[in-house]
Design a protein around this motif. Sequence first.
Motif, short mmCIF file in Angstrom:
data_model
loop_
_atom_site.label_atom_id
_atom_site.label_comp_id
_atom_site.label_asym_id
_atom_site.label_seq_id
_atom_site.Cartn_x
_atom_site.Cartn_y
_atom_site.Cartn_z
N TYR A 343 0.88 -1.07 0.20
CA TYR A 343 0.06 -0.05 -0.03
C TYR A 343 0.85 1.33 0.15
CZ TYR A 343 0.70 0.76 5.18
OH TYR A 343 1.51 0.93 6.48
N LEU A 344 0.23 2.13 -0.65
CA LEU A 344 0.92 3.60 -0.40
C LEU A 344 -0.09 4.48 0.74
CD1 LEU A 344 1.56 4.96 -3.86
CD2 LEU A 344 3.20 4.12 -2.23
N GLY A 345 0.79 5.25 1.35
CA GLY A 345 -0.06 5.93 2.66
C GLY A 345 0.52 7.29 2.78
N THR A 346 -0.28 7.91 3.34
CA THR A 346 0.06 9.33 3.91
C THR A 346 -1.06 9.89 4.70
OG1 THR A 346 0.42 11.52 2.91
CG2 THR A 346 -1.37 10.64 2.08
N SER A 347 -0.73 10.95 5.51
CA SER A 347 -1.32 11.66 6.59
C SER A 347 -1.44 13.27 6.21
CB SER A 347 -0.89 11.42 7.81
OG SER A 347 -0.53 9.81 8.07
N LEU A 348 -2.23 13.62 6.87
CA LEU A 348 -2.41 15.11 6.76
C LEU A 348 -1.09 15.77 7.71
CD1 LEU A 348 -3.68 18.12 6.18
CD2 LEU A 348 -5.27 17.74 8.11
N ALA A 349 -1.14 15.10 8.66
CA ALA A 349 0.05 15.59 9.75
C ALA A 349 0.50 14.24 10.42
CB ALA A 349 -0.33 16.61 10.34
N ASN A 350 1.83 14.26 10.69
CA ASN A 350 2.51 13.37 11.51
C ASN A 350 3.26 13.86 12.54
OD1 ASN A 350 3.21 10.60 12.01
ND2 ASN A 350 4.81 10.75 10.18
N PHE A 351 3.06 13.71 13.75
CA PHE A 351 3.94 13.91 14.62
C PHE A 351 4.64 12.88 15.38
CE2 PHE A 351 0.27 16.86 14.68
CZ PHE A 351 0.89 18.06 14.58
N VAL A 352 5.97 12.82 15.41
CA VAL A 352 6.60 11.65 15.97
C VAL A 352 7.53 12.25 17.24
CG1 VAL A 352 8.38 9.63 15.48
CG2 VAL A 352 6.81 10.33 13.89
N VAL A 353 7.11 12.04 18.17
CA VAL A 353 7.82 12.79 19.45
C VAL A 353 8.56 11.58 20.31
CG1 VAL A 353 7.72 14.18 21.61
CG2 VAL A 353 6.26 14.88 19.57
N LEU A 354 9.68 11.49 20.16
CA LEU A 354 10.48 10.17 20.68
C LEU A 354 10.92 10.81 22.23
CD1 LEU A 354 12.90 9.17 17.82
CD2 LEU A 354 10.78 8.03 18.51
N GLY A 355 11.14 11.85 22.34
CA GLY A 355 11.43 12.48 23.78
C GLY A 355 11.65 14.07 23.59
N ILE A 363 4.43 16.61 7.32
CA ILE A 363 3.14 17.18 6.49
C ILE A 363 3.13 16.31 5.15
CG2 ILE A 363 1.82 18.85 5.38
CD1 ILE A 363 1.93 19.39 8.19
N LEU A 364 2.07 15.69 5.15
CA LEU A 364 1.69 14.70 3.71
C LEU A 364 3.04 13.92 3.57
CD1 LEU A 364 -0.78 15.01 2.03
CD2 LEU A 364 0.63 16.05 0.43
N PRO A 365 3.21 13.03 4.41
CA PRO A 365 4.59 12.16 4.44
C PRO A 365 4.31 11.03 3.24
CG PRO A 365 3.27 11.58 6.47
CD PRO A 365 2.61 12.74 5.77
#
Lengths: 465, 209
Positions: A343-355, A363-365
Amino acid sequence: MIIMKAKIILILGIILSTALSSCVSIMTRTETDVHTISERDTIFSYEQKNAPGNQDMGIVYPSSRTFKSERRLYQRDSIVERKYPDFIRLGVFESVGLIGTVSGESSYGTGMFGIFPDFINLKSDYSGDSGKLFSGGIYRIGVGEWRLRWFRDAANWTIGTSMIEFLIPSAKKQNTLSSIFPLYIRKRYYLREEIPYIALVPSLGIGWYPSQYVNLSGSIDIGSLGGLNLRAYAGFAAGLNSQEAYQVRMSNESDKSHTSVFPYFGLGISFLDFVNIVPETYKEWKDHEHSSWNIGLIQASLIAAGADSSAVAQNSETKLFTGFIFKIANASVALPILNNQLYLGTSLANFVVLGFGEWGIGILPFRVGYWQTIIADELSTEPFIEYNYYPSNFLHIGNRVNLRISDFLNLGLVMGFASGETSMGIGSDITSQYGAPISFSRAYFGISVGVSDRIFFPDELRYNR
Amino acid sequence: MRIPLCFLLLILFITGCHPDRFFLNKKDENRIEGFIMSHDLETVEITADNEFVLYEDALVSLRTLGLTQLVADFTVTLINGEGLTFYFRTVQNGFPEQPYIKFDYTTDACKVSENERLIVSVDSIKAKPKAPARIKIMNDGKLINITVDCDTVFYGKTELIATEFVLIRPNQNSRALLSGIFFNDVISINQEIRESIIYENTRKGIKQK
């Protein structure tokens, strides 16, 4: 301040989720047929009571045999309910980056599709800049269109609205036209009537509060596929903001009303935005074709990444969970290769907070994954690789195991690795909460929940029908 | 205040259109819901509260919601052509793949079929062009009764499940006016008949005394 904003976003998200999950009547047309099954039973009872002793058989003697016939009519209703989609378009969020709305130094700089702004400029006192291609934007939340059957049921007319609409020609707030539930009449001329549809769409819109305006536009629409749509716009908007309108009161020219007149061209994208052609509204929901493995509003994960400082429990001694992953408006569109599992995927916004300080925003990854169903209708796993290029630049490899609780809710386990940095300027609202971004490279595991998050299974995909 | 009000009225005006659905006997307890199933909506013309004209190629379904044990009462005037066909004990969805009882009311004869299997053909009862005829179709449990004026075309049983729908389709080159359309609950009608018999007997008993 930040916590307040986060709370407001959370509350708005919950309200939107609730609205989405409860808007069955605007989404669904229910047809009910009653079938009455009739059964007639006739019970025959024979009874012979022989008296003991001899009977005088020499004369006509009444027999002790009795016969009873009892007739009964049983009727039961069998009620059949059929549910059909009852909309032409229903979407959560649409964004358009506008070109040519203003010249000079008040260009907003909303970026491509209106969702790639300079994050450093996202502050209330920003008054624009020069040299920005995308000078304004159109934003719509909660968009809906329904069939308009006028002119003797002429084809493909719709009447529509949105919960709120903003037409932003520039960074000057007093020129922003906005309305709650604006009225739109659209006509679609389909160039392609197979998924994804391609249509020419002229439209006329009227906004009434707090701005009063007219928006004439034409667009080329492509979609929907997994709730994603692309649009190219050309249009003209003209309207009035009275002195009482909030955008005038917030501006530095709050002592008078303002007119706003501008032509525009634009490129737009919309998420969780589903388009039906009329024949699809006669197809039951259960028979509908789906193109995606997963479409959802929110996916939130609480993760343990072993960071030195936690971004979610800064003052706590327990630092098991050091961060979170928050994705808004996801789509994982199945590719018709390799048994449709890629599959191909995306999001409107993606927050990755590791610490604390170790985080990235996308945005649109761009995401590629492989969807594997483990237990039909229930359990699935999705290894993926995701490239986030704006405003942060990081690579994210992971796997999510999903347990479908309902069409609305999923629980899961996540594990993965993210590595990258944020070199662009980010507004102080974010950096004060999660720290000034540094480059990061960490593995993590955690638990996740998907809200308004629909997982599809192989037999629901249109490629498998 | 004026802008929101005008806006609301505009929306109500625009969204009020639903050209393939109509209602008959709007103020009656057993309101009839009609649906034009033919592609051309112009083939059905609603001319009064319980009257409509069917043109060639029309197909219309009528029902009173929830009423399956019914007497469907029509006054049919064949304007021109050969006649028309009634379908019942069927449903609108997926028609004509669903099973049905078919009643042909034509200028040659009246015929009743079950899933295209002819049950009865009555040559003595025929449609007369431009002459009104009262057609009654009764669904009572497994019993069906079809009468034209006072003549019974068919009175018998069927194993088909009773439904709410009566579908009507004019034959080729035919046009018909349907008026005086009422769907009545067969149970309440039977109750009325029973009560009238009891009343009549009581009245006679009083007279005999």
